[in-house]
Design a protein around this motif. Structure first.
Motif, mmCIF file in Angstrom:
data_model
loop_
_atom_site.group_PDB
_atom_site.id
_atom_site.type_symbol
_atom_site.label_atom_id
_atom_site.label_comp_id
_atom_site.label_asym_id
_atom_site.label_seq_id
_atom_site.Cartn_x
_atom_site.Cartn_y
_atom_site.Cartn_z
ATOM 1 N N SER A 37 32.421 -20.236 -50.157
ATOM 2 C CA SER A 37 31.235 -20.376 -51.009
ATOM 3 C C SER A 37 30.504 -21.677 -50.701
ATOM 4 O O SER A 37 29.268 -21.731 -50.664
ATOM 5 C CB SER A 37 31.643 -20.328 -52.489
ATOM 6 N N ARG A 38 31.273 -22.758 -50.452
ATOM 7 C CA ARG A 38 30.653 -24.033 -50.077
ATOM 8 C C ARG A 38 29.951 -23.910 -48.734
ATOM 9 O O ARG A 38 28.854 -24.450 -48.537
ATOM 10 C CB ARG A 38 31.703 -25.145 -50.027
ATOM 11 N N HIS A 39 30.580 -23.196 -47.804
ATOM 12 C CA HIS A 39 29.954 -22.976 -46.503
ATOM 13 C C HIS A 39 28.629 -22.245 -46.661
ATOM 14 O O HIS A 39 27.629 -22.592 -46.006
ATOM 15 C CB HIS A 39 30.893 -22.165 -45.598
ATOM 16 N N LEU A 40 28.621 -21.244 -47.527
ATOM 17 C CA LEU A 40 27.391 -20.473 -47.721
ATOM 18 C C LEU A 40 26.290 -21.355 -48.304
ATOM 19 O O LEU A 40 25.119 -21.262 -47.889
ATOM 20 C CB LEU A 40 27.666 -19.279 -48.639
ATOM 21 N N SER A 41 26.647 -22.238 -49.222
ATOM 22 C CA SER A 41 25.650 -23.151 -49.794
ATOM 23 C C SER A 41 25.087 -24.081 -48.716
ATOM 24 O O SER A 41 23.878 -24.331 -48.653
ATOM 25 C CB SER A 41 26.279 -23.983 -50.921
ATOM 26 N N GLN A 42 25.958 -24.585 -47.866
ATOM 27 C CA GLN A 42 25.515 -25.463 -46.780
ATOM 28 C C GLN A 42 24.633 -24.710 -45.774
ATOM 29 O O GLN A 42 23.655 -25.256 -45.260
ATOM 30 C CB GLN A 42 26.730 -26.065 -46.064
ATOM 31 N N LEU A 43 24.991 -23.477 -45.502
ATOM 32 C CA LEU A 43 24.198 -22.657 -44.566
ATOM 33 C C LEU A 43 22.813 -22.366 -45.128
ATOM 34 O O LEU A 43 21.815 -22.374 -44.391
ATOM 35 C CB LEU A 43 24.942 -21.353 -44.276
ATOM 36 N N ARG A 44 22.733 -22.092 -46.432
ATOM 37 C CA ARG A 44 21.423 -21.838 -47.061
ATOM 38 C C ARG A 44 20.525 -23.066 -46.940
ATOM 39 O O ARG A 44 19.328 -22.960 -46.669
ATOM 40 C CB ARG A 44 21.630 -21.461 -48.526
ATOM 41 N N GLU A 45 21.129 -24.247 -47.104
ATOM 42 C CA GLU A 45 20.354 -25.477 -46.962
ATOM 43 C C GLU A 45 19.970 -25.716 -45.500
ATOM 44 O O GLU A 45 18.843 -26.136 -45.200
ATOM 45 C CB GLU A 45 21.177 -26.646 -47.499
#
Length: 309
Positions: A37-45
């Motif tokens: 989930s943290r990876h997905l947040s970083q990818l969105r940014e």
């Protein structure tokens, strides 16, 4: 967007787009659900795009995500291929290899190498250069892949592989006035002119050093780079040649020559295969240098001489 991209983030994105489910992606990645989930947040940014939109229990990729998915598929295949260690197959190798040595190796060992290369690596192009000691510092600009050289100690500043050692002897014609003597004395060395081989490595400078301690010097009347020329001269004139014993033995097999121990302290010569360190891990180079070492050992054994490698 292109600065400091974490490869693990891109791999997470690839799996997320394939699964469209955080927990399933976490299981494939061997990560916790919160980490993905943290990876997905970083990818969105990173991509300034939501990438995956929740729709019930599934995540739906955005158009940007679908575009990235196609690019990632191609990119990771190329990356995996790049990271996979290639198995070297000599029979399929279309390459060029530059070998350098004294003319002794060219005359007695190179023909055997050519036979082995023709059988095991038929597409290889082998180029030969005569070796001179000063080239030890020019292996990279000279284009030499592998050289055979001799020195008392392991060569510095290059990679090397020991291939044997022996001592020098005094080679002469079977008809030379000294040929019937069992041993030689210093006066014998000085009574006749000498031949000096000036290619392939330092073979006999120790003679000058030992004689100079006695205030003496020998007379050199012929300087040549080729052992074949030296052997022919020895057969025709009462000359002497200080040379490594394995070479003397080989020349004595083919010519009317004999050799005697030297009457002065004689250092133990060491023989090396040398190359630039950039080839240390090169599979083709590893194969060639191991093959050259084996052929050299076999040729020495064929004349009944062990280099004690």
């Amino acid at each position: 967007m292109t600065k400091h991209v974490n490869l693990n983030l891109l791999r997470s994105l690839k799996v997320l787009l394939e699964e469209c489910h955080v927990s399933q992606a976490a299981a494939r990645l061997n990560l916790t659900q919160s980490a993905v989930s943290r990876h997905l947040s970083q990818l969105r940014e990173l991509f300034a795009d939501p990438l995956l939109i929740r729709d019930g229990n599934l995540l739906v990729p955005t158009p940007k995500a679908l575009q990235l998915q196609q690019q990632l598929a191609t990119w990771f295949v190329a990356l995996d291929n790049m990271m996979t260690e290639e198995v070297f197959e000599p029979s399929l190798w279309h390459g060029e290899f530059v070998l350098s040595s004294s003319d002794y190796v060219a005359q007695y060992i190179l023909p055997e190498l050519v036979n082995v290369f023709a059988e095991q690596s038929p597409h290889l192009t082998l180029n030969y250069q005569l070796w001179h000691p000063h080239l030890i510092d020019q292996l990279n600009p000279s284009g030499i892949h592998l050289a055979s050289s001799m020195s008392l100690a392991r060569p510095e500043g290059v990679s090397s592989l020991p291939i044997g050692e022996d001592r020098c002897v005094c080679l002469m014609s079977l008809h030379h006035p000294l040929a019937k003597q069992t041993t030689l004395c210093v006066d014998d060395l000085l009574a006749y002119a000498h031949i000096k081989i000036h290619a392939g490595g330092d073979k006999d400078s120790f003679v000058e050093q030992e004689l100079s301690k006695l205030g003496l010097a020998r007379r050199i009347t012929l300087n040549v780079p080729f052992f074949s020329a030296a052997a022919q001269a020895l057969c025709k004139q009462p000359l002497l040649l200080v040379t490594p014993e394995h070479i003397a033995r080989h020349l004595a097999v083919e010519h009317e020559l004999t050799y005697k121990p030297l009457p002065i302290p004689t250092p133990l010569d060491k023989y090396w295969l040398v190359w630039h360190e950039k080839y240390d891990k090169d599979p083709s180079h590893i194969w060639v240098r191991n093959l050259v070492r084996q052929v050299m050992t076999d040729v020495k054994a064929s004349v009944g001489y062990d280099l004690k490698s």
